[in-house]
Design a protein around this motif. Structure first.
Motif, PDB file in Angstrom:
ATOM      1  N   MET A   1       0.856  -1.183   0.000  1.00 22.27           N
ATOM      2  CA  MET A   1       0.000   0.000   0.000  1.00 22.27           C
ATOM      3  C   MET A   1       0.897   1.240   0.000  1.00 22.27           C
ATOM      4  O   MET A   1       1.788   1.384   0.828  1.00 22.27           O
ATOM      5  N   SER A   2       0.654   2.138  -0.926  1.00 24.49           N
ATOM      6  CA  SER A   2       1.472   3.337  -1.015  1.00 24.49           C
ATOM      7  C   SER A   2       0.927   4.430  -0.094  1.00 24.49           C
ATOM      8  O   SER A   2      -0.267   4.484   0.197  1.00 24.49           O
ATOM      9  N   ALA A   3       1.835   5.282   0.352  1.00 24.47           N
ATOM     10  CA  ALA A   3       1.455   6.387   1.230  1.00 24.47           C
ATOM     11  C   ALA A   3       0.700   7.443   0.420  1.00 24.47           C
ATOM     12  O   ALA A   3       0.981   7.638  -0.762  1.00 24.47           O
ATOM     13  N   PRO A   4      -0.239   8.125   1.050  1.00 23.76           N
ATOM     14  CA  PRO A   4      -1.015   9.141   0.324  1.00 23.76           C
ATOM     15  C   PRO A   4      -0.173  10.372   0.019  1.00 23.76           C
ATOM     16  O   PRO A   4       0.779  10.691   0.713  1.00 23.76           O
ATOM     17  N   LYS A   9      -1.491  24.342  -1.243  1.00 23.67           N
ATOM     18  CA  LYS A   9      -1.478  25.455  -2.188  1.00 23.67           C
ATOM     19  C   LYS A   9      -0.738  26.612  -1.521  1.00 23.67           C
ATOM     20  O   LYS A   9      -1.178  27.132  -0.492  1.00 23.67           O
ATOM     21  N   PHE A  10       0.395  26.973  -2.094  1.00 20.44           N
ATOM     22  CA  PHE A  10       1.237  28.036  -1.561  1.00 20.44           C
ATOM     23  C   PHE A  10       1.357  29.153  -2.579  1.00 20.44           C
ATOM     24  O   PHE A  10       1.266  28.914  -3.785  1.00 20.44           O
ATOM     25  N   PHE A  11       1.566  30.376  -2.102  1.00 20.96           N
ATOM     26  CA  PHE A  11       1.820  31.492  -3.015  1.00 20.96           C
ATOM     27  C   PHE A  11       3.216  32.032  -2.743  1.00 20.96           C
ATOM     28  O   PHE A  11       3.754  31.907  -1.638  1.00 20.96           O
ATOM     29  N   ILE A  77       1.654  22.320  -4.348  1.00 21.88           N
ATOM     30  CA  ILE A  77       2.845  21.567  -3.929  1.00 21.88           C
ATOM     31  C   ILE A  77       2.361  20.214  -3.453  1.00 21.88           C
ATOM     32  O   ILE A  77       1.506  20.124  -2.568  1.00 21.88           O
ATOM     33  N   ASP A  78       2.880  19.172  -4.068  1.00 27.07           N
ATOM     34  CA  ASP A  78       2.516  17.813  -3.680  1.00 27.07           C
ATOM     35  C   ASP A  78       3.625  17.191  -2.850  1.00 27.07           C
ATOM     36  O   ASP A  78       4.794  17.195  -3.268  1.00 27.07           O
ATOM     37  N   PHE A  79       3.257  16.661  -1.697  1.00 28.50           N
ATOM     38  CA  PHE A  79       4.193  15.976  -0.823  1.00 28.50           C
ATOM     39  C   PHE A  79       3.950  14.473  -0.964  1.00 28.50           C
ATOM     40  O   PHE A  79       2.905  13.964  -0.580  1.00 28.50           O
ATOM     41  N   THR A  80       4.923  13.800  -1.546  1.00 28.42           N
ATOM     42  CA  THR A  80       4.848  12.368  -1.791  1.00 28.42           C
ATOM     43  C   THR A  80       6.090  11.725  -1.191  1.00 28.42           C
ATOM     44  O   THR A  80       7.203  12.204  -1.454  1.00 28.42           O
TER      45      THR A  80
END
Length: 83
Positions: A1-4, A9-11, A77-80
């Motif tokens: 199972m992969s982590a979510p 959303k940053f400016f 920004i996606d944190f994976t």
């Protein structure tokens, strides 16, 4: 199972171009989370109530990457997890 993946959303709050004699050009990029309508003027209540504050600072030396950031513009920004 992969982590979510977590999406935020940053400016871009600030872009500084410090000049140090004898060094390559670089930029200091400061980003703050968008919340409510602050940061991009859109209604962001659906997710920003979970990330109401924070800060990302990056020192960038890649000219193409520097040009990709515009002060006042919002970015996802996606944190994976790195696996």
């Amino acid at each position: 199972m992969s982590a979510p993946t977590v999406r935020a959303k940053f400016f871009v709050a600030d872009v500084k171009h410090p000049e140090t004699p004898g060094s390559d050009p670089y930029a200091m990029i400061t980003m703050m989370p968008v919340f409510g309508t602050y940061g991009d003027g859109k209604n962001n209540e659906s997710w920003s109530k979970y990330t109401p504050s924070g800060k990302i600072e990056m020192s960038i030396t890649n000219p193409g990457a520097i040009d990709a950031f515009e002060k006042g513009k919002a970015y996802f920004i996606d944190f994976t997890p790195a696996e």
